[in-house]
Write a protein that holds these residues in place. Structure first.
Motif, PDB file in Angstrom:
ATOM      1  N   LEU A   1      -3.065 -26.079  25.946  1.00 15.27           N
ATOM      2  CA  LEU A   1      -2.551 -24.832  25.380  1.00 15.27           C
ATOM      3  C   LEU A   1      -3.612 -23.737  25.429  1.00 15.27           C
ATOM      4  CD1 LEU A   1      -0.627 -26.171  22.260  1.00 15.27           C
ATOM      5  CD2 LEU A   1       0.313 -25.431  24.441  1.00 15.27           C
TER       6      LEU A   1
ATOM      7  N   THR B   1      -6.139 -23.655  27.562  1.00 18.88           N
ATOM      8  CA  THR B   1      -6.304 -23.324  28.977  1.00 18.88           C
ATOM      9  C   THR B   1      -5.200 -22.354  29.403  1.00 18.88           C
ATOM     10  OG1 THR B   1      -7.030 -25.599  29.244  1.00 18.88           O
ATOM     11  CG2 THR B   1      -6.660 -24.353  31.255  1.00 18.88           C
ATOM     12  N   ALA B   2      -3.965 -22.642  28.933  1.00 24.04           N
ATOM     13  CA  ALA B   2      -2.832 -21.783  29.286  1.00 24.04           C
ATOM     14  C   ALA B   2      -3.039 -20.375  28.748  1.00 24.04           C
ATOM     15  CB  ALA B   2      -1.533 -22.383  28.738  1.00 24.04           C
ATOM     16  N   ALA B   3      -3.559 -20.263  27.532  1.00 18.40           N
ATOM     17  CA  ALA B   3      -3.809 -18.944  26.946  1.00 18.40           C
ATOM     18  C   ALA B   3      -4.834 -18.167  27.782  1.00 18.40           C
ATOM     19  CB  ALA B   3      -4.292 -19.089  25.508  1.00 18.40           C
ATOM     20  N   ALA B   4      -5.898 -18.868  28.181  1.00 18.51           N
ATOM     21  CA  ALA B   4      -6.927 -18.225  29.011  1.00 18.51           C
ATOM     22  C   ALA B   4      -6.331 -17.795  30.342  1.00 18.51           C
ATOM     23  CB  ALA B   4      -8.095 -19.179  29.237  1.00 18.51           C
ATOM     24  N   ASP B   5      -5.446 -18.620  30.874  1.00 21.54           N
ATOM     25  CA  ASP B   5      -4.784 -18.307  32.141  1.00 21.54           C
ATOM     26  C   ASP B   5      -3.934 -17.045  31.990  1.00 21.54           C
ATOM     27  OD1 ASP B   5      -4.119 -19.192  34.881  1.00 21.54           O
ATOM     28  OD2 ASP B   5      -2.087 -19.308  34.071  1.00 21.54           O
ATOM     29  N   LEU B   6      -3.391 -16.841  30.771  1.00 15.65           N
ATOM     30  CA  LEU B   6      -2.522 -15.689  30.511  1.00 15.65           C
ATOM     31  C   LEU B   6      -3.326 -14.542  29.892  1.00 15.65           C
ATOM     32  CD1 LEU B   6       0.482 -17.779  29.264  1.00 15.65           C
ATOM     33  CD2 LEU B   6       0.538 -16.271  31.243  1.00 15.65           C
ATOM     34  N   TYR B   7      -4.534 -14.347  30.368  1.00 16.14           N
ATOM     35  CA  TYR B   7      -5.371 -13.179  30.079  1.00 16.14           C
ATOM     36  C   TYR B   7      -5.896 -13.086  28.650  1.00 16.14           C
ATOM     37  CZ  TYR B   7      -2.815 -12.238  34.327  1.00 16.14           C
ATOM     38  OH  TYR B   7      -2.262 -12.373  35.556  1.00 16.14           O
ATOM     39  N   ALA B   8      -5.840 -14.176  27.865  1.00 13.70           N
ATOM     40  CA  ALA B   8      -6.387 -14.127  26.518  1.00 13.70           C
ATOM     41  C   ALA B   8      -7.889 -14.383  26.581  1.00 13.70           C
ATOM     42  CB  ALA B   8      -5.711 -15.163  25.627  1.00 13.70           C
TER      43      ALA B   8
END
Lengths: 267, 372
Positions: free
Chosen positions: A169, A171-178
């Protein structure tokens, strides 16, 4: 023939054992609450129903003073220990296994293992030295001591919650520009929140309840509710103690219920 | 001197424009896990160019390094050495949140505390886009994946296929330059997987975004991709269109990983290949002389009831009825086992029986000489 699955509930004497356990657990508390409404001076002889002891406790300035102090210490200790425990839990779970991991766990959970009296005496000595060297007095010492022994209690539920959380989760946030901070603020913390609240409440209750360490660390005029009650009992035992204890019990029940409802809603 | 410098600049410029035509480029990417002698090279000197707007599939067995390459492009890992370029710009060490690249995770990784709409809007919100724009894009994405009715649901209330669509919409919403898909269909059952394959292809065509799709499923790769990169043991084995990969495999790994195939030893004199039993076929252009391995797909193996002149004699070992096809196991004189796949006739009866000696021919041009 296939054997029936083993069930503890079917063993002989199960019901009797269960009844004994529940009676042992709850009869003392029921007695305490019942006798808080006792009209007589004695904690053991029933003299009819009355609210007197609640009124007395409520109007007792020493009780009020100790209650306010207890709540102040518990709130501060819960906040500090939860903040520290959250950081510790993030530090120990949000990474690959590292050297000395077990050692770190033991260090964080140390206050659970070390006899309380040892912690109490060592804090007394340490704080004594600091007070002598700096001349600084105040309630801060008690708050610090409480925060310290509350850390492992706050740490356990937070760590459990983090370990159950899918690291993908983040990693996904970082992937989505967070950014790392946004990831913590918008993903990690909201998912972690029930664990943090559980940790804070546990720390709050543990702090509110503490006698041994408080008794050693506090200075004159720094009585908390439990140490005040202990002091009262040395002189005379009246149902006022029952009334105060009952109110503490009510507070705990309210907190636990609130926590239960809160976490159920979140999941 | 000045002229040479001028030429060098010109060459460099051409290179740059070439790189910009590629959505993603990896140059000599190496990723080693562990240290010293225990180090494992998950990626061993991989160079690849993925063009703008194409559906590119990285295909290979688990542990071949395909997911590692994907993670290097996403920024979740940094290469041990080598360079990753995005439209010509070096992004090798850029953190994931600064790359205009989004990922659809194998486990979907949907945020459990957010609604479907909030999940889809997450990327745009983190980029600080205005609220109205976020809402408009989320609505457009919900329509694109046909989940308008689910906007305010929690993701845990959705079925696997619906969660998959949310994961897709969430990754597409910020209009990334490249969409990375890490085995996104592996958790779905066969029927749903077929449906999603079509859906993915449609989304790729509609959005025009470059898709890099990772899978171990060769059928998925063949049906969906514009081009496929076959990987094994940390190396890129072959890159080509599905047709090229299937009909012209370069080596034994690629030939056997994609579809069924036969391997036969042969002797080459540069223009003719001589197979066991003296059967001769024309060698593909550029075949070296000496001992080589030849591969032929079972459906390109033709059988005649008697071993006529100019065919390869073989004995039928067994016949397997597969519905649409009839599969013959054949035994050559030198001990080589091969398979022939023949379309079933109307009765479903086998034309040739076990034990029978038959003549084998290969469709002209079907034989492929392997590099190793």
């Amino acid at each position: 023939m296939a054997t029936k699955s083993f069930s503890v509930a079917k063993l002989p004497g199960f019901t009797a054992t269960a009844v004994i356990v529940f009676v042992t657990l709850y009869l003392p508390i029921l007695t305490l609450v019942a006798y808080s409404f006792n009209a007589s001076q004695s904690v053991a002889i029933w003299g009819g129903f009355s609210w007197d002891w609640y009124v007395k406790a409520w109007n007792n300035d020493a009780v009020k003073d100790a209650t306010v102090r207890s709540l102040l210490i518990a709130v501060c200790a819960a906040l500090i220990s939860t903040a520290v425990a959250t950081m510790a839990a993030l530090g120990t779970t949000r990474r690959k296994a590292f050297k000395g991991q077990t050692f770190i766990y033991v260090m964080i959970n140390q206050p659970l293992m070390v006899p309380e009296i040892v912690t109490a005496v060592s804090l007394l000595i340490l704080f004594g030295m600091i007070k002598q060297a700096t001349g600084i007095q105040g309630i801060g010492y008690v708050i610090f001591a409480h925060a310290a022994f509350c850390i492992p209690f706050a740490y356990l539920p937070i760590r459990a919650r983090l370990e159950g959380m899918d690291m993908t989760l983040e990693t996904a946030a970082a992937d989505l520009y967070a950014s790392p901070w946004q990831t913590f603020r918008h993903v990690t913390l909201p998912i972690l929140l029930p664990g943090v609240i559980a940790g804070a409440m546990l720390a709050f209750v543990i702090s509110l309840d503490d006698v041994v360490i408080t008794e050693f660390v506090k200075s004159g005029g720094q009585d908390t509710l439990p140490t005040y009650m202990l002091g009262q009992m040395r002189r005379q035992l009246t149902p006022e103690i029952n009334a105060i204890s009952s109110m503490l019990l009510a507070l705990t029940i309210v907190l636990l219920t609130a926590f239960f409802l809160l976490t159920r809603k979140n999941d | 001197m000045a002229l040479r410098l001028h030429n060098m600049i010109k060459i460099k410029r051409e290179r740059v424009t070439l790189s910009q035509q590629n959505a993603v480029e990896a140059r000599n990417a190496v990723k080693a896990f562990g240290q010293g002698d225990n180090a494992v090279r998950a990626l061993n000197d991989v160079s690849i160019e993925i063009r703008k707007g194409e559906f590119f599939t990285l295909l290979g067995p688990s542990g071949c390094g395909k997911t590692t390459l994907l993670r290097l492009i996403a920024g979740f890992e940094m290469p041990t050495s080598g360079t990753i370029l995005l439209e010509g710009a070096d992004i090798t060490y850029l953190p994931p949140n600064q790359r205009p690249v989004n990922t659809v995770f194998q486990s979907y990784a949907l945020f459990p505390h957010l609604t479907v709409a909030q999940n889809i809007g997450f990327g745009l919100q983190m980029q600080g886009r205005p609220k109205a724009e976020v809402k408009a894009t989320v609505d457009r994405m919900l329509a694109l994946v046909k989940l308008e009715a689910m906007a305010s649901r929690k993701t845990s209330q959705l079925s696997g296929g619906q969660q998959q669509r949310v994961a897709l919409a969430r990754a597409l919403a910020p209009s990334p330059k490249v969409l990375l898909l890490d085995e996104p269909l592996s958790a779905l059952d066969l029927k749903l997987r077929r449906e999603m394959q079509g859906e993915l292809k449609r989304l790729q065509t509609e959005t025009g975004i470059t898709f890099i799709f990772v899978t171990h499923d060769q059928e998925e790769a063949l049906t969906m991709s514009d081009r496929i990169g076959v990987m094994s043991a940390g190396k890129l084995q072959q890159v080509g269109t599905p047709r090229e990969i299937y009909t012209r495999p370069h080596n034994r790994f690629v030939a056997s990983f994609i579809g069924e195939t036969n391997f036969l030893p042969a002797t080459s004199d540069g223009s003719t290949l001589t197979l066991p039993g003296g059967y001769q076929i024309e060698a593909p252009a550029g075949t070296k002389a000496g001992q080589v391995t030849v591969t032929v797909r079972p459906e390109q193996v033709k059988l005649s009831p008697t071993p006529e002149a100019g065919t390869l004699p073989a004995t039928v070992r067994g016949v397997v009825y597969m519905g649409t096809d009839m599969n013959y196991q054949l035994h050559l004189a030198d001990g080589t086992e091969i398979e022939a796949c023949v379309v079933s006739d109307v009765t479903g009866e086998a034309a040739l029986a076990a034990g029978q000696t038959v003549g084998v021919r290969f469709t002209p041009g079907a034989a492929q000489v392997l590099e190793d």
